[in-house]
Design a protein around this motif. Structure first.
Motif, PDB file in Angstrom:
ATOM      1  N   ALA A   1     -44.432  24.420  23.820  1.00 18.55           N
ATOM      2  CA  ALA A   1     -43.496  24.709  24.892  1.00 18.55           C
ATOM      3  C   ALA A   1     -42.066  24.472  24.423  1.00 18.55           C
ATOM      4  O   ALA A   1     -41.751  23.449  23.815  1.00 18.55           O
ATOM      5  CB  ALA A   1     -43.801  23.822  26.095  1.00 18.55           C
ATOM      6  N   ALA A   2     -41.197  25.438  24.681  1.00 15.78           N
ATOM      7  CA  ALA A   2     -39.785  25.310  24.339  1.00 15.78           C
ATOM      8  C   ALA A   2     -39.105  24.392  25.347  1.00 15.78           C
ATOM      9  O   ALA A   2     -39.637  24.137  26.430  1.00 15.78           O
ATOM     10  CB  ALA A   2     -39.147  26.697  24.330  1.00 15.78           C
TER      11      ALA A   2
ATOM     12  N   SER B   1     -43.543  33.016  24.307  1.00 14.39           N
ATOM     13  CA  SER B   1     -43.374  31.601  24.660  1.00 14.39           C
ATOM     14  C   SER B   1     -44.384  31.115  25.694  1.00 14.39           C
ATOM     15  O   SER B   1     -44.342  29.955  26.084  1.00 14.39           O
ATOM     16  CB  SER B   1     -41.953  31.367  25.187  1.00 14.39           C
ATOM     17  OG  SER B   1     -41.730  32.083  26.395  1.00 14.39           O
ATOM     18  N   GLU B   2     -45.288  31.991  26.145  1.00 13.64           N
ATOM     19  CA  GLU B   2     -46.302  31.555  27.114  1.00 13.64           C
ATOM     20  C   GLU B   2     -47.223  30.531  26.451  1.00 13.64           C
ATOM     21  O   GLU B   2     -47.847  30.817  25.418  1.00 13.64           O
ATOM     22  CB  GLU B   2     -47.113  32.752  27.601  1.00 13.64           C
ATOM     23  CG  GLU B   2     -48.227  32.401  28.577  1.00 13.64           C
ATOM     24  CD  GLU B   2     -47.728  31.958  29.943  1.00 13.64           C
ATOM     25  OE1 GLU B   2     -48.512  31.373  30.701  1.00 13.64           O
ATOM     26  OE2 GLU B   2     -46.534  32.197  30.244  1.00 13.64           O
TER      27      GLU B   2
ATOM     28  N   ARG C   1     -49.688  39.510  23.999  1.00  9.04           N
ATOM     29  CA  ARG C   1     -48.542  39.087  24.811  1.00  9.04           C
ATOM     30  C   ARG C   1     -48.452  39.860  26.124  1.00  9.04           C
ATOM     31  O   ARG C   1     -47.412  40.413  26.484  1.00  9.04           O
ATOM     32  CB  ARG C   1     -47.225  39.234  24.032  1.00  9.04           C
ATOM     33  CG  ARG C   1     -47.142  38.350  22.800  1.00  9.04           C
ATOM     34  CD  ARG C   1     -45.776  38.469  22.147  1.00  9.04           C
ATOM     35  NE  ARG C   1     -45.673  37.644  20.960  1.00  9.04           N
ATOM     36  CZ  ARG C   1     -44.567  37.538  20.212  1.00  9.04           C
ATOM     37  NH1 ARG C   1     -43.493  38.254  20.545  1.00  9.04           N
ATOM     38  NH2 ARG C   1     -44.558  36.771  19.153  1.00  9.04           N
TER      39      ARG C   1
ATOM     40  N   ASP D   1     -42.714  37.120  25.919  1.00  7.92           N
ATOM     41  CA  ASP D   1     -41.847  37.037  24.744  1.00  7.92           C
ATOM     42  C   ASP D   1     -42.414  36.130  23.657  1.00  7.92           C
ATOM     43  O   ASP D   1     -41.738  35.802  22.684  1.00  7.92           O
ATOM     44  CB  ASP D   1     -40.452  36.553  25.145  1.00  7.92           C
ATOM     45  CG  ASP D   1     -40.468  35.157  25.774  1.00  7.92           C
ATOM     46  OD1 ASP D   1     -41.579  34.589  25.932  1.00  7.92           O
ATOM     47  OD2 ASP D   1     -39.379  34.646  26.114  1.00  7.92           O
TER      48      ASP D   1
ATOM     49  N   THR E   1     -49.207  27.694  20.955  1.00  9.14           N
ATOM     50  CA  THR E   1     -47.773  27.841  21.129  1.00  9.14           C
ATOM     51  C   THR E   1     -47.198  26.578  21.744  1.00  9.14           C
ATOM     52  O   THR E   1     -47.702  26.080  22.752  1.00  9.14           O
ATOM     53  CB  THR E   1     -47.458  29.043  22.044  1.00  9.14           C
ATOM     54  OG1 THR E   1     -48.052  30.207  21.472  1.00  9.14           O
ATOM     55  CG2 THR E   1     -45.964  29.232  22.183  1.00  9.14           C
TER      56      THR E   1
ATOM     57  N   ASP F   1     -38.951  25.788  28.794  1.00  6.81           N
ATOM     58  CA  ASP F   1     -40.252  25.785  29.453  1.00  6.81           C
ATOM     59  C   ASP F   1     -40.562  24.403  30.031  1.00  6.81           C
ATOM     60  O   ASP F   1     -41.076  24.266  31.143  1.00  6.81           O
ATOM     61  CB  ASP F   1     -41.358  26.178  28.466  1.00  6.81           C
ATOM     62  CG  ASP F   1     -41.181  27.591  27.945  1.00  6.81           C
ATOM     63  OD1 ASP F   1     -40.719  28.438  28.713  1.00  6.81           O
ATOM     64  OD2 ASP F   1     -41.497  27.829  26.761  1.00  6.81           O
TER      65      ASP F   1
ATOM     66  N   ARG G   1     -45.084  34.709  30.490  1.00  9.08           N
ATOM     67  CA  ARG G   1     -43.975  35.208  29.664  1.00  9.08           C
ATOM     68  C   ARG G   1     -44.517  36.052  28.507  1.00  9.08           C
ATOM     69  O   ARG G   1     -45.435  35.627  27.796  1.00  9.08           O
ATOM     70  CB  ARG G   1     -43.162  34.024  29.146  1.00  9.08           C
ATOM     71  CG  ARG G   1     -42.464  33.269  30.288  1.00  9.08           C
ATOM     72  CD  ARG G   1     -41.674  32.086  29.784  1.00  9.08           C
ATOM     73  NE  ARG G   1     -42.525  30.983  29.378  1.00  9.08           N
ATOM     74  CZ  ARG G   1     -43.086  30.106  30.225  1.00  9.08           C
ATOM     75  NH1 ARG G   1     -42.913  30.244  31.528  1.00  9.08           N
ATOM     76  NH2 ARG G   1     -43.833  29.110  29.777  1.00  9.08           N
TER      77      ARG G   1
END
Length: 419
Positions: free
Chosen positions: A4-5, A269-270, A286, A267, A2, A8, A265
């Motif tokens: 990072a956004a 996004s972790e 999740r 959702d 994943t 984040d 998180r």
């Protein structure tokens, strides 16, 4: 894995930098950064490269880059104080830590390229390399409220009468006397101020000021300015000569982060950290790994224990923490039952402990920090550590005065060092 956004990345950057510093780096107004952090406006995707760059340069110093200053790391634990000073271009030239598990974590994250010894008591002062700054979080158990209570109950001495830990301060003093560094930073629990009706602290000040001749300043700082944890610690800063150092130069955010900022998180996004894998968080489902949720037996015991003391008029009991909470102080005994910080999971589900990764975040350590030890040892290590961003901020205001004592040209503020 994943990715990072932007939000984040912003949260990770806030572990090391103030909102003002981030705003200056990305070319935005500080109010804009504040709105991103609070979720009032979305953090734009276009900022990802800049935030990635900020995080990368903040933790990476070229091998051949000249060090701005040299420091030694005494009673090093897992390196929280070291990280704060390395962020400003310092080079560690000597480390002392007697605990084998802490040494394992320290070496995993910093390497063993410099001299590392266990017991500072048996180390001759002339074996310690020349250095500009001495750092030391000397053991606090003899002075802490919990430590004093436990030793009283067992009929054992505490403070300077505790020969195994309390007198370690004097090993710091003998190294300062022999090496005369330009400055030092010592860290301990707030209770050091009041221990033995203030006499313990008076001996420390007399030693540093009168016997060693250092210009000493001290202040109690609460880590909740930087992380969602109420953690008060006293910091003693000393300089070889008189300086214009002032605690008023600290930049302490008035609206610190809340617990939600450090929780795993659910959702999607972790981030999946290669060094953690699914040890703490099940990325497929999740969710935090079920083992961190209290067992029915332990949860029943903690509730009974709290009810008993509440009826007796005492304040003992567990501490439930919510996403908008600032937690109690994380302690080294957290591995036993997690009672000081229990994450609420809804009325129909038992609360859970923080995971070791969440504890790392609660202490201000970045997700790049590796946890190579068992959960029990990790809880002890983070409970004994420091809020790293506090150390970084204190280093920032110390270094101009260290530069002056060393005869060095003033260096730009911390952000310019890593930009």
């Amino acid at each position: 894995m994943t990715q990072a956004a932007p939000l984040d990345l912003l949260k990770q950057a806030r572990i090391r930098f103030t909102q003002r510093e981030i705003a200056a780096y990305v070319g935005k107004d500080i109010k804009t950064v504040r709105r991103w952090e609070k979720g009032e406006t979305p953090c734009p995707a276009m900022l990802e490269p800049a935030l990635h760059g900020l995080l990368q340069t903040a933790t990476t110093i070229p091998v051949d880059a000249p060090a701005r200053f040299r420091f030694i790391d005494l009673f090093a634990g897992i390196g929280g104080i070291r990280m704060g000073f390395e962020a400003h271009g310092g080079a560690c030239v000597f480390t002392s830590e007697w605990n084998a598990f802490s040494k394992k974590t320290y070496v995993e994250n910093f390497g063993a390229e410099r001299e590392f010894i266990g017991d500072i008591v048996s180390c001759p002062a002339d074996a310690v390399p020349e250095h500009d700054i001495l750092l030391g979080g000397f053991p606090c158990q003899p002075f802490s409220i919990a430590g004093v209570s436990k030793k009283n109950a067992l009929g054992r001495p505490h403070g300077f009468e505790c020969t195994t830990q309390g007198t370690l301060f004097f090993d710091v003093a003998r190294i300062i006397a022999a090496r005369r560094p330009a400055a030092f930073l010592l860290e301990n629990v707030k209770n050091l101020l009041s221990h033995d009706k203030g006499r313990t602290f008076e001996v420390i000040l007399q030693t540093l000021r009168d016997e060693l001749g250092y210009d000493v300043h001290y202040r109690v700082i609460d880590g909740q300015h930087f992380t969602p944890q109420h953690r008060e610690r006293i910091l003693l800063v000393g300089f070889r000569e008189k300086t214009a150092f002032s605690w008023d130069d600290l930049q302490l955010p008035t609206d610190g982060p809340r617990l939600a900022s450090i929780l795993h998180r659910t959702d999607g996004s972790e981030p999946l950290l290669p060094w953690d894998g699914d040890r703490f968080f099940d990325h497929a489902k999740r969710r935090v790994q079920p083992k961190y949720t209290l067992t029915p037996k332990l949860w029943a015991y903690l509730q009974h224990y709290a009810d008993k003391h509440r009826a007796a008029g005492n304040g003992f009991g567990f501490g439930l923490a919510y996403p908008d909470s600032v937690t109690r102080t994380l302690s080294a005994r957290y591995h036993k039952d997690g009672s000081e910080i229990l994450v609420h999971q809804g009325s129909r589900k038992r609360p859970r402990r923080l995971t070791p990764r969440e504890c790392a975040r609660l202490m201000g350590f970045p997700d790049t920090f590796r946890i190579p030890v068992s959960d029990t040892q990790a809880y002890r290590q983070f409970g004994n550590s420091v809020v790293m961003p506090v150390m970084r901020e204190v280093a920032r205001i110390m270094l101009p005065h260290v530069d002056a004592l060393l005869g060095a040209a003033p260096v730009a503020p911390a952000l310019a060092l890593v930009a």
